[in-house]
Design an enzyme around this catalytic site. Structure first.
Site, PDB file in Angstrom:
ATOM      1  N   GLU A 105       0.837  -1.214   0.000  1.00  0.00           N
ATOM      2  CA  GLU A 105       0.000   0.000   0.000  1.00  0.00           C
ATOM      3  C   GLU A 105       0.870   1.262   0.000  1.00  0.00           C
ATOM      4  O   GLU A 105       0.572   2.237  -0.682  1.00  0.00           O
ATOM      5  CB  GLU A 105      -0.943  -0.021   1.206  1.00  0.00           C
ATOM      6  CG  GLU A 105      -2.012  -1.097   1.048  1.00  0.00           C
ATOM      7  CD  GLU A 105      -2.890  -1.247   2.273  1.00  0.00           C
ATOM      8  OE1 GLU A 105      -2.340  -1.494   3.366  1.00  0.00           O
ATOM      9  OE2 GLU A 105      -4.113  -1.106   2.151  1.00  0.00           O
ATOM     10  N   GLU A 125      -3.980  -9.435   3.676  1.00  0.00           N
ATOM     11  CA  GLU A 125      -4.784  -9.085   4.852  1.00  0.00           C
ATOM     12  C   GLU A 125      -5.909 -10.074   5.135  1.00  0.00           C
ATOM     13  O   GLU A 125      -6.200 -10.371   6.296  1.00  0.00           O
ATOM     14  CB  GLU A 125      -5.368  -7.666   4.703  1.00  0.00           C
ATOM     15  CG  GLU A 125      -4.363  -6.555   4.951  1.00  0.00           C
ATOM     16  CD  GLU A 125      -3.544  -6.162   3.722  1.00  0.00           C
ATOM     17  OE1 GLU A 125      -3.521  -6.933   2.751  1.00  0.00           O
ATOM     18  OE2 GLU A 125      -2.934  -5.083   3.748  1.00  0.00           O
TER      19      GLU A 125
END
Ligand code: 3HC
Ligand code: NAI
Length: 690
Positions: A105, A125
Site C-alpha cells: 500500500e 490481509e
C-alpha cells in the site's frame, strides 16, 4: 535520522532507507521517523526525486500485526501514504523480497515501483481476517483493473514479477543492483517532461464488465466458507469502482477497523503468531544445524505412503518408494499417477509438471535401494511388530546419520526407536490424510531424538510447505488423542437422543467444513472399524452399522443414505431405528438434546484433554494445540483453534460445565484436568502458560 530510517542525498535523489528487522513491519517505530523523513524530503528544494528502499531481507512486510488491537499511535499508515501522495517530486518504491499488505500500500502511494525479479507483492490481509486498510482495495483496482485486483485481494496470495509487470503493478524489473537502478529510474523520470501521476488521479482502468464483475464478487461469497474478510474485501473493491476515490478510501478504513476489532481477525492473528511460535523448539536453538537431506525413502505405498511420497516429490525432492511386493508397488504407483492426473484435470498442475513430479518417485521392493537415502519414513500397517521389523531392516541398510522416521498414528515412538542401534536418529513424522494436501506435520520427539534431527525435520517440513508442530510421545500424540475424547461423545449423543443430522448441523454452524458423521461416511466406516477390532475397542452404533454393511458413501449407506451414487447425505430411518434399538439394549434413556449440549459435550472434553496434554508436556504451548487442530482437522480458522476459543469463556466456565457433565454422566472424560482447575482458581488463561 533514526534507528530505523536514514536519508542520503545522491545528486538530487533522496534515498530513504528503512531498516526495521526482521521484516521492516510498519510499526510506530518506523512510521513516525518515515513521516518526518518524507516531510523533510518534500520541503527540501535540493531533493528532486525520492526513492524508498529497505535494508535486510525484504521490503516492508506490512503493518506491524502485533500492534492491532492496541491503542493507535499517530501517524497512521493512511496519514503516511497521504503525505506521500502530496509530494509532486517523483517517488519510487524499490522492492526486494516481499512487499505485502501495508508495504504494498505504501508502494502504491508512490508514483512508481521498481522491483527485483525475485520479488513478490501481495495483499495478504484476508489471511489475517482483515481487509487492506491503507488504500489497497482502492488504489490497486485503479492500477491493474478491478478484476485482477479482486483476485489478488481476496486470495491473499502474493504474485511474482512476471504477473505484476504484465498487470502494470510494477513499472520496471531491476536486473542488477536494485538501489542504483532505482536511482537511475528516478533520474529518467525526472528527465521526462510528462507530469507524474499518482494512482488516485488515474481512472482509465476502472471500466469493467458489470455482470462479470458481479459474478466474480458472488463467487467470493460462495468460496469464503464462513469467513467474513474476503466478502468485505470484495465489497471494498466494488466501492473503489462505484464510489469517488476519497469516499471509497474512507469506507475501506471503516471496514478495516471493524475487521481489526472482530473475533475472526483476532483468531487469525493468533494463528499467524502461533504457527511461527510452534517452530521454536526447546533445545533446538538457531545454533543447531539441520542435517543435509537430498533423497527421501518412503516405506509402504498405501494411502499415507503414496501421499507422503507425493508431498516430497511436490517439494522437489527425489523419493524411493518401497513396497512389500511388485503388485502392491504397482498399485501404489498407479494411485499416485491417478492423483496427479486429477490435479492436471482440475488445472492445478500442468502435464509437464505431472511428468516431472512422477519422475522424482522411484519404486522398489528392495531395502538396498534405500542405502543412499538421507531420511526414510515408514507408512506400513499400524502394528508394532511390523514397525519393529521395518526399523530393524532400516537400521541394517541406512548410512550413518540418516534419519529413520515413522508415520505411526498412535504407537510408541520410543519403543520403535529401541529396535535400532541409533535411537537418536529416530523421530515421528505424523502426516495427515491426504498427506500431499493437509498442511499439518506432527513431529514426534522421542526420549532420545537428537536436536539436529528435530532441526532437520522442521526445515524439511517448511521445504515441502507443511506446518510443523513438535509433540511428545503418547497414545495419539496431540491431535488424535483429543479427537478420541470427542469421538466417544459423538456416539453417546446419538444414544441419548440426538440424530446424526442434528449433530452435524451444530458442527457446520460452528464453522467446521463438515460434521463428524458426514466425515465418517466420507472416509469409510470400515477403516475405523478394522482399527477398533485390532485394538479390541468398540463403538456400539458404528460397529452395528458396519455389521449391517453400512461403510459410508462408498457403499451408499453409512450414518446417512446416499442415493444413486450422489454424495448428498439423506437421514436414514433404518439408521434411526438401529440407534434407538441400541439405546434400548444398553438401557440408555432418550431425551431431546439441544445445540449447546452438543457443543459442550464434544468440544469441552477436547479442551480438557488439551489441558492434560499441556500438563504432561506433550505439547509445549496451548497455541501449538491450536495449530494442530486448524491445520490437521479443519477446526474453523475464524475461531483460532480449540484452546484459543476456550479462552473466550475462560477455564472457570469450562470447569463448571465439565463438572456438570461429569455429575450427569459419570464419565471420566469430563473430570476436569488439574491444570484447568488451577487456572480456574488463579483466573489465568492458557496463553499465560507460554
Ligand atoms: N508484523 C509483525 N511481525 C511480523 C510481521 C508483521 N507484518 N511479519 C512477520 N513478522 C515477524 C514474525 O512473527 C517472525 O517473528 P519471530 O521471528 O519472532 O517469530 C519474523 O517476523 C519473521 O517472520 P517469518 O518467520 O514469517 O519469516 P519468513 O521469512 O518466513 O517470511 C514474510 C517473511 C513473507 C514477510 C512473512 O513473515 C509474512 O507473510 N508476514 C506477514 C505479512 C502480512 O500479513 N502483512 C499484512 C499485515 S496487515 C496490514 O498490512 C494491514 C494494512 O493493510 C493496514
Ligand atoms: P495402508 O494400509 O493404506 O497402507 C499400508 C501399506 O504398507 C500397504 O500398501 C502395505 O502393502 C504396505 N506394507 C505393509 N507392511 C509392509 C512392509 N513390511 N514393507 C513394505 N510395505 C509394507 O495404511 P495407511 O492408512 O497408509 O497407514 C499407514 C500408516 O500411516 C499407519 O501407521 C497409520 O497409522 C498411519 N497413518 C494413517 C493415516 C490415515 O488417515 N490413513 C493418517 C496418519 C497416519
Amino acid at each position: 535520522m533514526s534507528d530505523t530510517v536514514s536519508t542520503t542525498l545522491e545528486d538530487g535523489i533522496a534515498v530513504i532507507l528503512l531498516d526495521n528487522p526482521p521484516v521492516n513491519a510498519l510499526g510506530h517505530n518506523l512510521r513516525e521517523p518515515l513521516f518526518r523523513a518524507l516531510e523533510a524530503a518534500k520541503a527540501n528544494d535540493e531533493v528532486k526525486a525520492i526513492v524508498i528502499a529497505c535494508a535486510g531481507r525484504t521490503f516492508i512486510a506490512g503493518a506491524d500485526i502485533s500492534e492491532f488491537g492496541k491503542p493507535p499511535k499517530a501517524p497512521s499508515l493512511p496519514d503516511l501514504i497521504g503525505l506521500l501522495e502530496s509530494i509532486d517530486k517523483p517517488t519510487v518504491a524499490a522492492i526486494h523480497g516481499t512487499a505485502l499488505g501495508g508495504g504494498l500500500e505504501l508502494a502504491l502511494g508512490c508514483h512508481y515501483r521498481i522491483a527485483e525479479r525475485s520479488a513478490k507483492i501481495g495483499l495478504p490481509e484476508v489471511t489475517l481476517g482483515l481487509i487492506p486498510g491503507a488504500g489497497g482495495t482502492v488504489r490497486l483496482p485503479r492500477l491493474v483493473g478491478p478484476e485482477a485486483a479482486l483476485g489478488i485481494i481476496v486470495s491473499g496470495k502474493p504474485i511474482g514479477m512476471d504477473e505484476a509487470f504484465s498487470l502494470g503493478a510494477v513499472d520496471r524489473i531491476a536486473e542488477g543492483d536494485l538501489k542504483s537502478e532505482a536511482i537511475s529510474f528516478a533520474r529518467e523520470k525526472l528527465a521526462e517532461e510528462a507530469p507524474h501521476h499518482h494512482i488516485r488521479e488515474r481512472s482509465d482502468k476502472l471500466q469493467i464488465d458489470d455482470a462479470a464483475f458481479e459474478t466474480a464478487i458472488e463467487q467470493v461469497a460462495r468460496k469464503a466458507r464462513g469467513l467474513t474478510a474476503p466478502v468485505k474485501a470484495a465489497e471494498s473493491v466494488r466501492n473503489a469502482v462505484t464510489m469517488e476515490f476519497g469516499a471509497a478510501l474512507a469506507r475501506e478504513r471503516e471496514i478495516f477497523l471493524e475487521r481489526v476489532a472482530s473475533e475472526e481477525s483476532a483468531a487469525q492473528r493468533h494463528l499467524f503468531f502461533a504457527t511461527r511460535e510452534a517452530a521454536k523448539v526447546r533445545g533446538v536453538g538457531r545454533d543447531i544445524e539441520a542435517r543435509p537431506v537430498a533423497r527421501i525413502g518412503v516405506i509402504g505405498a498405501g494411502t499415507m505412503g503414496g501421499g507422503i511420497a507425493m508431498a516430497f516429490a511436490n517439494g522437489g525432492l527425489p523419493v524411493t518408494l518401497l513396497e512389500m511386493n511388485d503388485e502392491a508397488l504397482a498399485r501404489g504407483l498407479h494411485q499416485i499417477d491417478r492423483n496427479y492426473a486429477g490435479s492436471v484435470k482440475r488445472g492445478s498442475i500442468s502435464e509437464d509438471e505431472k511428468t516431472a513430479r512422477l519422475a522424482r518417485i522411484q519404486g522398489t521392493t528392495s531395502y538396498d535401494a534405500l542405502a543412499g537415502c538421507d531420511l526414510v519414513i515408514e507408512a506400513v500397517f499400524e502394528k508394532m511388530d511390523v514397525k519393529r521389523q521395518v526399523f530393524g531392516a532400516l537400521d541394517k541398510v541406512l548410512k550413518p546419520g540418516a534419519i529413520l522416521a515413522t508415520n505411526t498414528s498412535y504407537l510408541d515412538v520410543n519403543e520403535i526407536a529401541a529396535v535400532t542401534s541409533r535411537p537418536q536418529d529416530v523421530v515421528g513424522l505424523h502426516f495427515f490424510s491426504p498427506a500431499h494436501i493437509m498442511k499439518l506435520l506432527e513431529i514426534v520427539r522421542g526420549d532420545r531424538t537428537a536436536p539436529d534431527v528435530l532441526a532437520t525435520a522442521l526445515a524439511l517440513a517448511r521445504r515441502i510447505g507443511k506446518v510443523p508442530v513438535v509433540v511428545g510421545v503418547c497414545n495419539g500424540f496431540v491431535g488424535n488423542r483429543m479427537l478420541a475424547a470427542r469421538r466417544e461423545q459423538n456416539e453417546a449423543l446419538l444414544l441419548e437422543g440426538a440424530t446424526p443430522a442434528q449433530v452435524d448441523k451444530v458442527f457446520t454452524q460452528f464453522g467446521w467444513p463438515m460434521g463428524p458423521f458426514q466425515m465418517a461416511d466420507l472416509s469409510g466406516l470400515d477403516i475405523a472399524w478394522n482399527n477398533r477390532k485390532s485394538l479390541g475397542q468398540t463403538a456400539p452404533i458404528a460397529d452395528a452399522l458396519c455389521e449391517a454393511g453400512h461403510f459410508g458413501q462408498k457403499s451408499g449407506r453409512g450414518f446417512y443414505l446416499y442415493e444413486d451414487g450422489a454424495r448428498i447425505p439423506i437421514p436414514d430411518p433404518d439408521v434411526q431405528a438401529l440407534i434407538e434399538r441400541k439405546a434400548a439394549e444398553l438401557g440408555v434413556e432418550r431425551r431431546s438434546i439441544d445445540a449447546e449440549e452438543i457443543i459442550e459435550r464434544t468440544l469441552y472434553p477436547m479442551i480438557n484433554e488439551g489441558a492434560r496434554i499441556l500438563e504432561e508436556g506433550i505439547a509445549t504451548r496451548a497455541s501449538d494445540i491450536d495449530v494442530v487442530w486448524v491445520n490437521g482437522y479443519g477446526f474453523p480458522l475464524a475461531k483460532g483453534g480449540p484452546m484459543f476459543w476456550a479462552e473466550r469463556f475462560g477455564p472457570a466456565r469450562i470447569v463448571e460445565r465439565l463438572e456438570h457433565w461429569h455429575g450427569r454422566t459419570g464419565n471420566a472424560l469430563f473430570e476436569p484436568a488439574p491444570l484447568l482447575r488451577q487456572l480456574a482458581l488463579t483466573g489465568g488463561g492458557f496463553a499465560s502458560l507460554a
